[in-house]
Design a protein around this motif. Structure first.
Motif, short mmCIF file in Angstrom:
data_model
loop_
_atom_site.label_atom_id
_atom_site.label_comp_id
_atom_site.label_asym_id
_atom_site.label_seq_id
_atom_site.Cartn_x
_atom_site.Cartn_y
_atom_site.Cartn_z
N HIS A 1 -12.33 1.12 -13.34
CA HIS A 1 -11.83 2.21 -12.51
C HIS A 1 -11.50 3.49 -13.26
CE1 HIS A 1 -11.75 -0.73 -9.38
NE2 HIS A 1 -10.84 -1.44 -9.98
N HIS B 1 -5.47 -10.34 -6.62
CA HIS B 1 -5.84 -8.96 -6.30
C HIS B 1 -6.14 -8.87 -4.80
CE1 HIS B 1 -8.66 -5.51 -6.08
NE2 HIS B 1 -7.74 -4.98 -6.87
N VAL C 1 -7.50 4.35 -10.20
CA VAL C 1 -7.22 3.41 -9.12
C VAL C 1 -5.96 2.62 -9.45
CG1 VAL C 1 -8.05 1.31 -7.97
CG2 VAL C 1 -9.63 3.18 -8.41
N GLY D 1 -4.27 -0.86 -8.69
CA GLY D 1 -4.58 -2.19 -8.16
C GLY D 1 -3.37 -2.79 -7.47
N GLN E 1 0.83 -1.21 0.00
CA GLN E 1 0.00 0.00 0.00
C GLN E 1 0.87 1.26 0.00
OE1 GLN E 1 -2.34 -0.87 3.48
NE2 GLN E 1 -4.02 -1.76 2.28
N ASP F 1 -7.06 -2.09 -3.53
CA ASP F 1 -6.95 -0.97 -4.45
C ASP F 1 -6.49 0.26 -3.69
OD1 ASP F 1 -7.92 -2.13 -6.90
OD2 ASP F 1 -9.92 -2.12 -6.01
N HIS F 2 -5.82 1.14 -4.40
CA HIS F 2 -5.47 2.45 -3.85
C HIS F 2 -6.13 3.50 -4.74
CE1 HIS F 2 -3.21 5.70 -2.02
NE2 HIS F 2 -2.96 6.14 -3.24
#
Length: 136
Positions: free
Chosen positions: A80, A93, A84, A86, A38, A96-97
């Motif tokens: 998205h 997956h 976004v 991924g 992240q 998401d950010h």
């Protein structure tokens, strides 16, 4: 109650708690590993945002370095609209950010970033004032 019964109850309680504590430690470890991914996505998002107020054609370079098995995806996909990033771990997956809403990656194809790569982030003309393209 005698000492053997108290001792047996104590062991029973401890035996029931061990799996719960073990799962908590394992989940915490996985969460800490995901935090690194992240942070990588957040740094990439900041690099993309840094170009949004530049003149069309201006660019910056950004070096991405991800752990083995980790990857980030970005681009103009149907889900998205290029806003976004991924997060993927070992091809799965994991989250998401969401980027700054004033930035949109306009690449037609989704880019998969993994390992160490040098990116060229270019400010382009687009529907959004912060439209950028990313080239590897």
């Amino acid at each position: 109650m005698g000492l053997p019964i108290k001792l047996a109850i104590s062991f029973l309680i401890i035996a029931l708690m061990i799996p719960v504590i073990s799962d908590m430690v394992e989940n915490t470890s996985e969460d800490l590993e995901l935090l690194d991914l992240q942070e990588d996505a957040m740094e990439l998002s900041d690099a993309l945002s840094s170009v949004r107020f530049s003149a069309i054609g201006d660019y910056t370079t950004y070096e991405v370095s991800l752990e083995v098995g980790d990857s980030l995806t970005l681009g103009n996909n149907d889900d998205h609209l290029g806003m976004v990033i991924g997060l993927h771990r070992n091809g799965v997956h994991v989250g998401d950010h969401l980027m700054d809403p004033s930035v949109m990656v306009t690449n037609q194809d989704t880019l998969v970033l993994s390992g160490t790569m040098s990116l060229k982030i270019v400010r382009v003309e687009g529907d959004l004032a912060g439209s950028v393209e990313v080239h590897v």
